[in-house]
Design an enzyme around this catalytic site. Structure first.
Site, PDB file in Angstrom:
ATOM      1  N   ARG A   1       6.010  45.091 113.984  1.00  0.00           N
ATOM      2  CA  ARG A   1       5.914  43.376 113.211  1.00  0.00           C
ATOM      3  C   ARG A   1       5.576  42.446 113.478  1.00  0.00           C
ATOM      4  O   ARG A   1       5.338  42.562 114.817  1.00  0.00           O
ATOM      5  CB  ARG A   1       7.983  43.248 112.587  1.00  0.00           C
ATOM      6  CG  ARG A   1       8.068  42.105 112.248  1.00  0.00           C
ATOM      7  CD  ARG A   1       9.066  41.381 112.097  1.00  0.00           C
ATOM      8  NE  ARG A   1      10.443  41.540 113.308  1.00  0.00           N
ATOM      9  CZ  ARG A   1      11.658  41.632 112.983  1.00  0.00           C
ATOM     10  NH1 ARG A   1      11.667  41.288 111.388  1.00  0.00           N
ATOM     11  NH2 ARG A   1      12.342  41.859 113.568  1.00  0.00           N
TER      12      ARG A   1
ATOM     13  N   ARG B   1      28.036  37.682 111.622  1.00  0.00           N
ATOM     14  CA  ARG B   1      27.699  38.798 112.710  1.00  0.00           C
ATOM     15  C   ARG B   1      28.735  39.309 113.490  1.00  0.00           C
ATOM     16  O   ARG B   1      28.620  39.437 113.948  1.00  0.00           O
ATOM     17  CB  ARG B   1      26.237  38.576 113.529  1.00  0.00           C
ATOM     18  CG  ARG B   1      25.160  38.243 112.379  1.00  0.00           C
ATOM     19  CD  ARG B   1      24.202  38.204 113.444  1.00  0.00           C
ATOM     20  NE  ARG B   1      22.804  38.115 112.729  1.00  0.00           N
ATOM     21  CZ  ARG B   1      21.653  38.903 112.754  1.00  0.00           C
ATOM     22  NH1 ARG B   1      21.769  39.819 113.346  1.00  0.00           N
ATOM     23  NH2 ARG B   1      20.629  37.813 111.911  1.00  0.00           N
TER      24      ARG B   1
ATOM     25  N   LYS C   1      15.522  43.052 106.309  1.00  0.00           N
ATOM     26  CA  LYS C   1      16.352  42.088 105.614  1.00  0.00           C
ATOM     27  C   LYS C   1      15.837  41.444 105.087  1.00  0.00           C
ATOM     28  O   LYS C   1      15.507  41.020 103.816  1.00  0.00           O
ATOM     29  CB  LYS C   1      17.520  41.620 106.440  1.00  0.00           C
ATOM     30  CG  LYS C   1      18.469  42.359 106.535  1.00  0.00           C
ATOM     31  CD  LYS C   1      19.989  41.348 108.148  1.00  0.00           C
ATOM     32  CE  LYS C   1      19.067  41.475 109.113  1.00  0.00           C
ATOM     33  NZ  LYS C   1      19.263  42.663 110.029  1.00  0.00           N
TER      34      LYS C   1
ATOM     35  N   ARG D   1      19.639  43.224 121.160  1.00  0.00           N
ATOM     36  CA  ARG D   1      20.386  43.536 119.738  1.00  0.00           C
ATOM     37  C   ARG D   1      21.208  44.105 118.987  1.00  0.00           C
ATOM     38  O   ARG D   1      22.281  44.091 118.525  1.00  0.00           O
ATOM     39  CB  ARG D   1      18.825  43.061 118.950  1.00  0.00           C
ATOM     40  CG  ARG D   1      18.531  41.466 119.672  1.00  0.00           C
ATOM     41  CD  ARG D   1      17.113  40.792 118.900  1.00  0.00           C
ATOM     42  NE  ARG D   1      16.484  40.949 117.590  1.00  0.00           N
ATOM     43  CZ  ARG D   1      15.239  41.195 116.998  1.00  0.00           C
ATOM     44  NH1 ARG D   1      14.360  41.568 118.330  1.00  0.00           N
ATOM     45  NH2 ARG D   1      15.258  41.779 115.559  1.00  0.00           N
TER      46      ARG D   1
END
Ligand code: AP5
Length: 297
Positions: free
Chosen positions: A202, A167, A91, A242
């Site tokens: 990341r 969400r 995203k 998550r």
């Protein structure tokens, strides 16, 4: 141009797409300089925008209302986009590319929360407890935070790109209650094994905010490499939590936006993901131009 009134601005608008909730005080009474109420006695004083389909715009007018012809040079409303997807589906990476081309204001719920944490605010302290467990931060913190950012003048003038919100069904309902609806809902579809690899590799540049990946988007030079940081929730263990939270909620959110959802294959290189998104946004923008140029209410 308008007929039946001599004082119409060419920026008439036919859709109250970002109007505050009717039961709540309006925190931003004149958020859009292009908005105004017509003073004709037979006109229902609802803020009007250009980009509304004719069928709905007609409902806003009383039978005796004057007829308006919209000039072909009418300025189309800025785009409103939601981007969604599992943790590390790309995203943020796509938001960098989208904002570069479309100039939208990027509003990331996760970034807003991390800013609260960095500021050591009470909200930030509470948010971190939930983020460390891979759970959703309570609505009391998130909903107002996002709504206020959406109502800022830059978001309304340039359009917005909402990342990581809503969400849950309650967050989606809150947006609907405020009259905030996107033009398009982009869903990045990425397989689970790829997601874990993306999370673990990341890295972030604290100076520029740019997102890197040790394998797929390595830093350009040693100076940047030496200052890269890793998010506290970017471990294999935490991404699984998550992901569980994501799976528990995603269908509820999708059901709210199913008529405007564009599913994008996010498993491919970021440039190819962007090509798909770019095609979808170009299509939406063209549709809006057609609508705004052809309205004759
Ligand atoms: P948030 O910060 O939003 O995290 P997230 O949704 O888990 O998503 P990420 O930011 O991890 O990933 P991304 O999809 O942006 O991927 P990226 O582009 O970085 O939320 C964090 C937490 O805050 C939540 O867990 C929750 O606790 C809380 N929160 C947030 N919003 C909330 C809300 N609305 N309500 C309640 N709580 C909320 O890419 C990932 C990596 O992959 C990068 O290294 C990148 O370089 C690489 N990459 C990207 N695309 C590609 C590609 N196509 N090919 C190869 N590599 C790629």
């Amino acid at each position: 141009m308008a007929m039946g009134s001599s004082s119409l601005s060419p920026c008439v608008s036919l859709s109250p797409s970002l109007s505050p909730h009717p039961k709540l005080p309006n925190p931003n009474p004149n958020p859009n300089p292009n908005l105004f109420h017509l003073s004709h006695p037979s006109f229902n004083p609802i803020p009007l925008r250009f980009n509304q389909p004719p069928s709905r715009s007609k409902k806003l007018l009383s039978p005796n209302a004057p007829t308006f012809f919209v000039a072909a040079s009418a300025k189309a409303e800025p785009l409103k986009v939601i981007i969604s997807g599992a943790p590390a589906s790309g995203k943020g990476t796509q938001c960098e590319l989208i904002t570069k081309k479309y100039g939208l204001v990027h509003i990331s719920a996760g970034d807003l929360l991390r800013a609260e944490i960095a500021a050591a605010s009470e909200n930030g302290k509470l948010a971190k407890e939930y983020m460390e467990k891979g759970q959703l931060v309570p609505n009391e913190i998130v909903v107002m935070m996002v709504k206020e950012r959406l109502l800022q003048p830059d978001s309304q003038q340039r359009g917005w790109l909402l990342d990581g919100y809503p969400r849950s069904s309650s967050q989606a309902a809150a947006l609907e209650d405020y009259g905030i609806r996107p033009d398009v809902f982009i869903l990045l579809d990425v397989s689970e094994d790829i997601l874990v690899e993306r999370v673990v590799g990341r890295r972030l540049d604290p100076l520029t905010g740019k997102i890197y990946h040790l394998k797929y988007s390595p830093p350009e030079n040693n100076e940047i490499a030496s200052r890269l940081t890793q998010r506290f929730d970017d471990t294999e263990e935490k991404v699984k939590l998550r992901l569980r939270t994501h799976h528990e909620n995603v269908d509820d959110v999708l059901s709210v936006y199913k008529d405007i959802t564009v599913k994008v294959n996010g498993n491919v290189a970021k440039e190819n993901v962007f090509e798909q998104i770019d095609a979808a946004l170009t299509h939406v923008a063209e549709q809006r131009k057609v609508n705004s140029g052809s309205i004759a209410a």
